[in-house]
Design a protein around this motif. Structure first.
Motif, PDB file in Angstrom:
ATOM      1  N   THR A  78      27.834  19.297  25.267  1.00 45.56           N
ATOM      2  CA  THR A  78      27.506  19.720  23.895  1.00 45.56           C
ATOM      3  C   THR A  78      28.750  20.062  23.078  1.00 45.56           C
ATOM      4  OG1 THR A  78      27.258  22.050  24.547  1.00 45.56           O
ATOM      5  CG2 THR A  78      25.300  20.643  24.679  1.00 45.56           C
ATOM      6  N   LEU A  79      29.908  20.096  23.732  1.00 42.39           N
ATOM      7  CA  LEU A  79      31.153  20.424  23.034  1.00 42.39           C
ATOM      8  C   LEU A  79      31.852  19.162  22.544  1.00 42.39           C
ATOM      9  CD1 LEU A  79      32.675  23.090  25.471  1.00 42.39           C
ATOM     10  CD2 LEU A  79      31.566  23.543  23.273  1.00 42.39           C
ATOM     11  N   GLN A  80      32.583  19.293  21.461  1.00 43.19           N
ATOM     12  CA  GLN A  80      33.443  18.216  21.013  1.00 43.19           C
ATOM     13  C   GLN A  80      34.640  18.126  21.976  1.00 43.19           C
ATOM     14  OE1 GLN A  80      32.923  16.029  18.467  1.00 43.19           O
ATOM     15  NE2 GLN A  80      30.909  17.027  18.284  1.00 43.19           N
ATOM     16  N   PRO A  81      35.128  16.915  22.254  1.00 43.38           N
ATOM     17  CA  PRO A  81      36.259  16.775  23.188  1.00 43.38           C
ATOM     18  C   PRO A  81      37.440  17.681  22.833  1.00 43.38           C
ATOM     19  CG  PRO A  81      35.346  14.627  22.699  1.00 43.38           C
ATOM     20  CD  PRO A  81      34.656  15.590  21.796  1.00 43.38           C
ATOM     21  N   GLN A  82      37.727  17.813  21.559  1.00 43.99           N
ATOM     22  CA  GLN A  82      38.854  18.650  21.165  1.00 43.99           C
ATOM     23  C   GLN A  82      38.608  20.117  21.504  1.00 43.99           C
ATOM     24  OE1 GLN A  82      41.872  17.429  19.802  1.00 43.99           O
ATOM     25  NE2 GLN A  82      42.426  19.490  20.456  1.00 43.99           N
ATOM     26  N   GLN A  83      37.348  20.545  21.450  1.00 45.08           N
ATOM     27  CA  GLN A  83      37.020  21.915  21.830  1.00 45.08           C
ATOM     28  C   GLN A  83      37.320  22.148  23.310  1.00 45.08           C
ATOM     29  OE1 GLN A  83      32.862  21.701  20.119  1.00 45.08           O
ATOM     30  NE2 GLN A  83      33.358  23.784  19.442  1.00 45.08           N
ATOM     31  N   VAL A  84      36.991  21.142  24.121  1.00 44.99           N
ATOM     32  CA  VAL A  84      37.272  21.241  25.558  1.00 44.99           C
ATOM     33  C   VAL A  84      38.773  21.352  25.781  1.00 44.99           C
ATOM     34  CG1 VAL A  84      37.114  20.066  27.785  1.00 44.99           C
ATOM     35  CG2 VAL A  84      35.190  19.966  26.171  1.00 44.99           C
ATOM     36  N   VAL A  85      39.528  20.520  25.098  1.00 42.36           N
ATOM     37  CA  VAL A  85      40.985  20.533  25.243  1.00 42.36           C
ATOM     38  C   VAL A  85      41.565  21.880  24.807  1.00 42.36           C
ATOM     39  CG1 VAL A  85      43.152  19.521  24.444  1.00 42.36           C
ATOM     40  CG2 VAL A  85      41.215  18.042  24.997  1.00 42.36           C
ATOM     41  N   ASP A  86      41.137  22.348  23.652  1.00 48.30           N
ATOM     42  CA  ASP A  86      41.657  23.619  23.141  1.00 48.30           C
ATOM     43  C   ASP A  86      41.351  24.779  24.077  1.00 48.30           C
ATOM     44  OD1 ASP A  86      42.575  22.268  20.931  1.00 48.30           O
ATOM     45  OD2 ASP A  86      40.872  22.834  19.651  1.00 48.30           O
ATOM     46  N   ARG A  87      40.180  24.744  24.698  1.00 44.36           N
ATOM     47  CA  ARG A  87      39.765  25.858  25.557  1.00 44.36           C
ATOM     48  C   ARG A  87      40.441  25.818  26.919  1.00 44.36           C
ATOM     49  NH1 ARG A  87      33.406  26.708  26.589  1.00 44.36           N
ATOM     50  NH2 ARG A  87      33.445  26.982  24.303  1.00 44.36           N
ATOM     51  N   LEU A  88      40.601  24.627  27.475  1.00 49.85           N
ATOM     52  CA  LEU A  88      41.056  24.528  28.861  1.00 49.85           C
ATOM     53  C   LEU A  88      42.510  24.097  29.043  1.00 49.85           C
ATOM     54  CD1 LEU A  88      37.962  22.918  30.637  1.00 49.85           C
ATOM     55  CD2 LEU A  88      38.557  25.334  30.413  1.00 49.85           C
ATOM     56  N   LYS A  89      43.141  23.605  27.991  1.00 51.22           N
ATOM     57  CA  LYS A  89      44.514  23.118  28.151  1.00 51.22           C
ATOM     58  C   LYS A  89      45.457  24.176  28.722  1.00 51.22           C
ATOM     59  CE  LYS A  89      48.084  20.383  25.868  1.00 51.22           C
ATOM     60  NZ  LYS A  89      48.523  19.753  24.597  1.00 51.22           N
ATOM     61  N   PRO A  90      45.327  25.463  28.331  1.00 47.23           N
ATOM     62  CA  PRO A  90      46.220  26.468  28.931  1.00 47.23           C
ATOM     63  C   PRO A  90      46.048  26.616  30.444  1.00 47.23           C
ATOM     64  CG  PRO A  90      45.224  27.308  26.907  1.00 47.23           C
ATOM     65  CD  PRO A  90      44.508  26.037  27.251  1.00 47.23           C
ATOM     66  N   LEU A  91      44.889  26.210  30.959  1.00 47.05           N
ATOM     67  CA  LEU A  91      44.627  26.306  32.394  1.00 47.05           C
ATOM     68  C   LEU A  91      44.916  25.003  33.121  1.00 47.05           C
ATOM     69  CD1 LEU A  91      41.190  28.192  32.231  1.00 47.05           C
ATOM     70  CD2 LEU A  91      43.493  29.162  32.312  1.00 47.05           C
ATOM     71  N   ALA A  92      45.030  23.914  32.356  1.00 50.81           N
ATOM     72  CA  ALA A  92      45.253  22.590  32.946  1.00 50.81           C
ATOM     73  C   ALA A  92      46.744  22.330  33.088  1.00 50.81           C
ATOM     74  CB  ALA A  92      44.594  21.516  32.083  1.00 50.81           C
ATOM     75  N   VAL A  93      47.395  23.184  33.858  1.00 52.43           N
ATOM     76  CA  VAL A  93      48.840  23.127  34.037  1.00 52.43           C
ATOM     77  C   VAL A  93      49.144  23.049  35.528  1.00 52.43           C
ATOM     78  CG1 VAL A  93      51.023  24.317  33.634  1.00 52.43           C
ATOM     79  CG2 VAL A  93      49.180  24.500  31.949  1.00 52.43           C
ATOM     80  N   GLU A  94      50.048  22.161  35.890  1.00 49.41           N
ATOM     81  CA  GLU A  94      50.403  22.016  37.307  1.00 49.41           C
ATOM     82  C   GLU A  94      50.863  23.357  37.872  1.00 49.41           C
ATOM     83  OE1 GLU A  94      52.637  18.447  38.557  1.00 49.41           O
ATOM     84  OE2 GLU A  94      52.646  17.912  36.422  1.00 49.41           O
ATOM     85  N   GLY A  95      50.326  23.702  39.031  1.00 52.38           N
ATOM     86  CA  GLY A  95      50.668  24.964  39.662  1.00 52.38           C
ATOM     87  C   GLY A  95      49.728  26.093  39.315  1.00 52.38           C
ATOM     88  N   ALA A  96      48.931  25.931  38.255  1.00 50.49           N
ATOM     89  CA  ALA A  96      47.973  26.966  37.871  1.00 50.49           C
ATOM     90  C   ALA A  96      46.824  26.986  38.888  1.00 50.49           C
ATOM     91  CB  ALA A  96      47.435  26.702  36.471  1.00 50.49           C
ATOM     92  N   PRO A  97      46.209  28.153  39.112  1.00 54.49           N
ATOM     93  CA  PRO A  97      45.157  28.262  40.141  1.00 54.49           C
ATOM     94  C   PRO A  97      43.998  27.298  39.966  1.00 54.49           C
ATOM     95  CG  PRO A  97      45.831  30.436  39.379  1.00 54.49           C
ATOM     96  CD  PRO A  97      46.485  29.444  38.467  1.00 54.49           C
TER      97      PRO A  97
END
Length: 232
Positions: free
Chosen positions: A149-168
């Motif tokens: 139900t989310l726009q793709p950009q909303q997903v990116v904005d919300r999760l990009k800070p967590l989608a980092v190599e080495g992050a839990p």
């Protein structure tokens, strides 16, 4: 009869001892009760501290045992006791409380009550009393339920800070971000992220396998050669 120097020294010593004795008696008469009271209060306080330490340890062990039962039931496909789970969500230990909240939201999701589950995850994400890894996981699970139900950009904005190599939570967050990039027709961003997940040994194997396949479809090398060629 005159006192000799030796007798004078002995006499003065006896006088000093008598004076000190009188001073000690006077001091004890004036402050003795207070000293005894302070000693008793100190012993009572120490005993109370020991009792509190024992009580806290016992309580923590009891909560831990209850949490283990809930998790075993939930992971085994069962439904934990509602009252038991509610009690754990109010535990004084933040770790147990966070785990119980995650289980409770997961139970709601399993029952098809997506609205309740999303609200629970959202509340956890905003709860600053919880450790950050729990809050981040709540964001990921909330996004997973809302993904369609989310726009793709909303997903990116919300999760990009967590989608980092080495992050839990790199694997879980990165997979959704990469898929969102594909929906946005940005394979140049999706491919490298799939490849990074495929090469990251800390990412769950199931996600790594999917990421390797997706990276290959997008023409990005996802083979980890950092360990060097295999020896025969």
């Amino acid at each position: 009869m005159a006192l000799t120097p030796q007798n004078t020294e002995v006499f003065m010593r006896e006088v000093d001892e008598a004076v000190r004795h009188d001073q000690l008696v006077t001091f004890w008469q004036r402050f003795g009760r207070w000293i005894v009271a302070l000693v008793i209060l100190g012993l009572v306080a120490f005993g109370g501290w020991l009792y509190w330490q024992h009580h806290s340890k016992t309580q923590s062990q009891a909560v831990s045992e209850e949490m283990d039962k809930v998790i075993v039931t939930a992971t085994g496909g069962g439904t934990p006791d509602a009252k038991q789970l509610d009690a754990l969500t109010n535990a004084s230990q933040p770790g147990f409380r966070a785990s119980a909240l995650l289980v409770k939201a997961g139970v709601a999701s399993k029952k098809g009550d997506t609205k309740t589950a999303i609200a629970a995850y959202k509340a956890m994400a905003a709860d600053t009393s919880l450790d950050q890894p729990y809050r981040d996981l709540a964001v990921i699970r909330q996004t997973a339920l809302e993904f369609e139900t989310l726009q793709p950009q909303q997903v990116v904005d919300r999760l990009k800070p967590l989608a980092v190599e080495g992050a839990p939570w790199f694997g879980s967050a990165g997979e959704m971000v990469a898929i969102a990039y594909m929906k946005m027709r940005k394979p140049d961003l999706a491919g490298p992220m799939f490849a990074a997940m495929a090469k990251d040994g800390s990412v769950p194997q199931s996600i790594r396998s999917r990421a390797r396949q997706m990276a290959g479809l997008l023409g990005v090398d996802a083979v980890d050669t950092s360990a060097g060629p295999e020896q025969e």
